[in-house]
Motif scaffolding. Sequence first.
Motif, PDB file in Angstrom:
ATOM      1  N   MET A   1       0.843  -1.186   0.000  1.00 41.90           N
ATOM      2  CA  MET A   1       0.000   0.000   0.000  1.00 41.90           C
ATOM      3  C   MET A   1       0.881   1.239   0.000  1.00 41.90           C
ATOM      4  O   MET A   1       1.842   1.322   0.751  1.00 41.90           O
ATOM      5  N   LYS A   2       0.546   2.187  -0.829  1.00 48.10           N
ATOM      6  CA  LYS A   2       1.314   3.428  -0.902  1.00 48.10           C
ATOM      7  C   LYS A   2       1.051   4.282   0.339  1.00 48.10           C
ATOM      8  O   LYS A   2      -0.006   4.211   0.956  1.00 48.10           O
ATOM      9  N   GLN A   3       2.047   5.101   0.694  1.00 46.67           N
ATOM     10  CA  GLN A   3       1.956   5.948   1.889  1.00 46.67           C
ATOM     11  C   GLN A   3       0.742   6.878   1.842  1.00 46.67           C
ATOM     12  O   GLN A   3       0.049   7.052   2.836  1.00 46.67           O
ATOM     13  N   ARG A   4       0.472   7.468   0.683  1.00 47.00           N
ATOM     14  CA  ARG A   4      -0.655   8.402   0.561  1.00 47.00           C
ATOM     15  C   ARG A   4      -1.993   7.703   0.786  1.00 47.00           C
ATOM     16  O   ARG A   4      -2.894   8.248   1.419  1.00 47.00           O
ATOM     17  N   LYS A   5      -2.131   6.470   0.279  1.00 46.75           N
ATOM     18  CA  LYS A   5      -3.374   5.717   0.488  1.00 46.75           C
ATOM     19  C   LYS A   5      -3.548   5.400   1.965  1.00 46.75           C
ATOM     20  O   LYS A   5      -4.649   5.501   2.516  1.00 46.75           O
ATOM     21  N   LEU A   6      -2.464   5.001   2.634  1.00 40.96           N
ATOM     22  CA  LEU A   6      -2.523   4.727   4.068  1.00 40.96           C
ATOM     23  C   LEU A   6      -2.959   5.984   4.824  1.00 40.96           C
ATOM     24  O   LEU A   6      -3.819   5.922   5.701  1.00 40.96           O
ATOM     25  N   GLU A   7      -2.374   7.113   4.481  1.00 45.71           N
ATOM     26  CA  GLU A   7      -2.740   8.381   5.130  1.00 45.71           C
ATOM     27  C   GLU A   7      -4.233   8.660   4.966  1.00 45.71           C
ATOM     28  O   GLU A   7      -4.917   9.040   5.926  1.00 45.71           O
ATOM     29  N   MET A   8      -4.758   8.461   3.765  1.00 49.86           N
ATOM     30  CA  MET A   8      -6.181   8.717   3.517  1.00 49.86           C
ATOM     31  C   MET A   8      -7.061   7.803   4.359  1.00 49.86           C
ATOM     32  O   MET A   8      -8.076   8.236   4.909  1.00 49.86           O
ATOM     33  N   LEU A   9      -6.675   6.549   4.509  1.00 49.49           N
ATOM     34  CA  LEU A   9      -7.439   5.624   5.355  1.00 49.49           C
ATOM     35  C   LEU A   9      -7.372   6.055   6.819  1.00 49.49           C
ATOM     36  O   LEU A   9      -8.375   6.054   7.531  1.00 49.49           O
ATOM     37  N   LEU A  10      -6.171   6.431   7.262  1.00 50.70           N
ATOM     38  CA  LEU A  10      -5.987   6.801   8.663  1.00 50.70           C
ATOM     39  C   LEU A  10      -6.683   8.112   9.025  1.00 50.70           C
ATOM     40  O   LEU A  10      -6.947   8.366  10.209  1.00 50.70           O
ATOM     41  N   GLU A  11      -7.003   8.925   8.042  1.00 57.04           N
ATOM     42  CA  GLU A  11      -7.749  10.153   8.322  1.00 57.04           C
ATOM     43  C   GLU A  11      -9.136   9.858   8.871  1.00 57.04           C
ATOM     44  O   GLU A  11      -9.784  10.719   9.455  1.00 57.04           O
ATOM     45  N   GLN A  12      -9.607   8.613   8.725  1.00 52.46           N
ATOM     46  CA  GLN A  12     -10.907   8.203   9.258  1.00 52.46           C
ATOM     47  C   GLN A  12     -10.854   7.885  10.751  1.00 52.46           C
ATOM     48  O   GLN A  12     -11.897   7.716  11.394  1.00 52.46           O
ATOM     49  N   VAL A  13      -9.662   7.762  11.314  1.00 55.66           N
ATOM     50  CA  VAL A  13      -9.515   7.426  12.733  1.00 55.66           C
ATOM     51  C   VAL A  13      -9.892   8.641  13.583  1.00 55.66           C
ATOM     52  O   VAL A  13      -9.323   9.715  13.434  1.00 55.66           O
ATOM     53  N   GLU A  14     -10.875   8.445  14.449  1.00 53.24           N
ATOM     54  CA  GLU A  14     -11.324   9.529  15.334  1.00 53.24           C
ATOM     55  C   GLU A  14     -10.321   9.729  16.460  1.00 53.24           C
ATOM     56  O   GLU A  14      -9.780   8.773  17.005  1.00 53.24           O
ATOM     57  N   GLY A  15     -10.120  10.998  16.825  1.00 53.56           N
ATOM     58  CA  GLY A  15      -9.225  11.341  17.925  1.00 53.56           C
ATOM     59  C   GLY A  15      -9.932  11.316  19.264  1.00 53.56           C
ATOM     60  O   GLY A  15     -11.082  10.882  19.376  1.00 53.56           O
ATOM     61  N   PHE A  16      -9.257  11.804  20.286  1.00 60.26           N
ATOM     62  CA  PHE A  16      -9.768  11.795  21.650  1.00 60.26           C
ATOM     63  C   PHE A  16     -11.002  12.687  21.801  1.00 60.26           C
ATOM     64  O   PHE A  16     -11.035  13.802  21.293  1.00 60.26           O
ATOM     65  N   ASP A  17     -12.020  12.187  22.538  1.00 60.18           N
ATOM     66  CA  ASP A  17     -13.198  12.995  22.854  1.00 60.18           C
ATOM     67  C   ASP A  17     -12.833  14.089  23.844  1.00 60.18           C
ATOM     68  O   ASP A  17     -13.168  15.241  23.668  1.00 60.18           O
ATOM     69  N   SER A  18     -12.174  13.682  24.910  1.00 60.43           N
ATOM     70  CA  SER A  18     -11.756  14.643  25.948  1.00 60.43           C
ATOM     71  C   SER A  18     -10.347  14.266  26.395  1.00 60.43           C
ATOM     72  O   SER A  18     -10.164  13.529  27.360  1.00 60.43           O
ATOM     73  N   PRO A  19      -9.329  14.756  25.666  1.00 62.65           N
ATOM     74  CA  PRO A  19      -7.940  14.379  25.959  1.00 62.65           C
ATOM     75  C   PRO A  19      -7.491  14.815  27.356  1.00 62.65           C
ATOM     76  O   PRO A  19      -7.942  15.837  27.866  1.00 62.65           O
ATOM     77  N   ASN A  20      -6.629  14.013  27.933  1.00 64.14           N
ATOM     78  CA  ASN A  20      -6.108  14.250  29.278  1.00 64.14           C
ATOM     79  C   ASN A  20      -4.715  14.879  29.148  1.00 64.14           C
ATOM     80  O   ASN A  20      -3.792  14.261  28.623  1.00 64.14           O
ATOM     81  N   VAL A  21      -4.590  16.111  29.638  1.00 63.18           N
ATOM     82  CA  VAL A  21      -3.321  16.828  29.521  1.00 63.18           C
ATOM     83  C   VAL A  21      -2.205  16.118  30.291  1.00 63.18           C
ATOM     84  O   VAL A  21      -1.058  16.091  29.845  1.00 63.18           O
ATOM     85  N   ASN A  22      -2.530  15.504  31.423  1.00 65.90           N
ATOM     86  CA  ASN A  22      -1.509  14.813  32.223  1.00 65.90           C
ATOM     87  C   ASN A  22      -0.956  13.576  31.516  1.00 65.90           C
ATOM     88  O   ASN A  22       0.178  13.175  31.759  1.00 65.90           O
ATOM     89  N   LEU A  23      -1.771  12.977  30.654  1.00 66.61           N
ATOM     90  CA  LEU A  23      -1.312  11.830  29.867  1.00 66.61           C
ATOM     91  C   LEU A  23      -0.719  12.277  28.531  1.00 66.61           C
ATOM     92  O   LEU A  23      -0.299  11.444  27.733  1.00 66.61           O
ATOM     93  N   GLU A  24      -0.705  13.597  28.296  1.00 72.15           N
ATOM     94  CA  GLU A  24      -0.203  14.172  27.043  1.00 72.15           C
ATOM     95  C   GLU A  24      -0.856  13.498  25.840  1.00 72.15           C
ATOM     96  O   GLU A  24      -0.187  13.040  24.918  1.00 72.15           O
ATOM     97  N   GLN A  25      -2.180  13.469  25.859  1.00 78.05           N
ATOM     98  CA  GLN A  25      -2.933  12.814  24.796  1.00 78.05           C
ATOM     99  C   GLN A  25      -3.110  13.741  23.597  1.00 78.05           C
ATOM    100  O   GLN A  25      -4.106  14.435  23.467  1.00 78.05           O
ATOM    101  N   TYR A  26      -2.121  13.705  22.727  1.00 76.23           N
ATOM    102  CA  TYR A  26      -2.166  14.411  21.459  1.00 76.23           C
ATOM    103  C   TYR A  26      -2.326  13.358  20.375  1.00 76.23           C
ATOM    104  O   TYR A  26      -1.504  12.451  20.280  1.00 76.23           O
ATOM    105  N   ALA A  27      -3.359  13.481  19.578  1.00 75.54           N
ATOM    106  CA  ALA A  27      -3.583  12.503  18.516  1.00 75.54           C
ATOM    107  C   ALA A  27      -2.451  12.581  17.490  1.00 75.54           C
ATOM    108  O   ALA A  27      -2.063  13.661  17.063  1.00 75.54           O
ATOM    109  N   THR A  28      -1.926  11.430  17.124  1.00 67.54           N
ATOM    110  CA  THR A  28      -0.914  11.371  16.074  1.00 67.54           C
ATOM    111  C   THR A  28      -1.603  11.688  14.750  1.00 67.54           C
ATOM    112  O   THR A  28      -2.550  11.000  14.373  1.00 67.54           O
ATOM    113  N   PRO A  29      -1.172  12.721  14.038  1.00 65.54           N
ATOM    114  CA  PRO A  29      -1.818  13.060  12.762  1.00 65.54           C
ATOM    115  C   PRO A  29      -1.643  11.929  11.743  1.00 65.54           C
ATOM    116  O   PRO A  29      -0.619  11.253  11.720  1.00 65.54           O
ATOM    117  N   ALA A  30      -2.644  11.742  10.902  1.00 59.14           N
ATOM    118  CA  ALA A  30      -2.611  10.685   9.888  1.00 59.14           C
ATOM    119  C   ALA A  30      -1.367  10.801   9.002  1.00 59.14           C
ATOM    120  O   ALA A  30      -0.737   9.797   8.667  1.00 59.14           O
TER     121      ALA A  30
END
Length: 195
Positions: A1-30
Motif C-alpha cells: 500500500m502506498k503511503q498516501r493511500k494509508l494516510e487517507m485511510l488513517l484520516e478516518q480514525v477519530e481522535g480523543f473525545d476529551s484528551p487528558n493533559v496529564n497523559l499528554e494525549q495528542y492525537a498522532t496526525p494521519a
Amino acid sequence: MKQRKLEMLLEQVEGFDSPNVNLEQYATPALLAAEILHFAYMQGDLEGTVFDLGCGTGMLAIGAKLLGAEKVVGFDVDNKALELARKNAGKLGVDVEFVHADIFEVDGHADTVVMNPPFGAQAKGNDRPFLLSALKTSDVIYSIHNCGSHEFISKFIGDARITDWYSTAFPMKRTFKFHKKEVEMVKVEIYRIVR
C-alpha cells in the motif's frame, strides 16, 4: 500500500473525545502516522507481531495492521480511548487487540513496537517508561520524540542502537486551552532502534 493511500485511510480514525493533559494525549496526525508506518514497512518491520505502546485511539496500531502486520496489540491506560480505538478498528475493518494496561504492566513479546510516547512537556521524563517497556518487549522500536533528543536516547537505550533517525514536522492541532494556535508545527524526530 502506498503511503498516501494509508494516510487517507488513517484520516478516518477519530481522535480523543476529551484528551487528558496529564497523559499528554495528542492525537498522532494521519500524515505523520503514515510516514512512520511506511518507513517501518519499507524496512520489513511490520510482518510479525507489532505493539503500539500508549496507543490512544489506535492510529498507529490500525495503520500497522492495514500494512499487513500479522498480529497487532495496542496498550493504553485510558479505557475511553481504548473504546474509541476498538470503534476505529471496526470502522476500518481490521482486527487489532486493545489492552488496558499501565505502561509498566505491558508484557509479552513483539517483533516491533511503534509508538508516539508522551514528550515530557507536562512532566519531564514521561517518555522514559515507554522506551524501557519497548526495549523490554521488542526487537525493533519506532518512536517519535522532541527534536534534539538524539544524545539522550543514545545514552538511555544502553546496548541497543539507533539505526536510523530523521527530523520531520508534527502538525499538532489545538487540543488544550493553553494552546494559542489552531495548528502548531512541532519539530520531532523519528527513531528506529534495534535491540
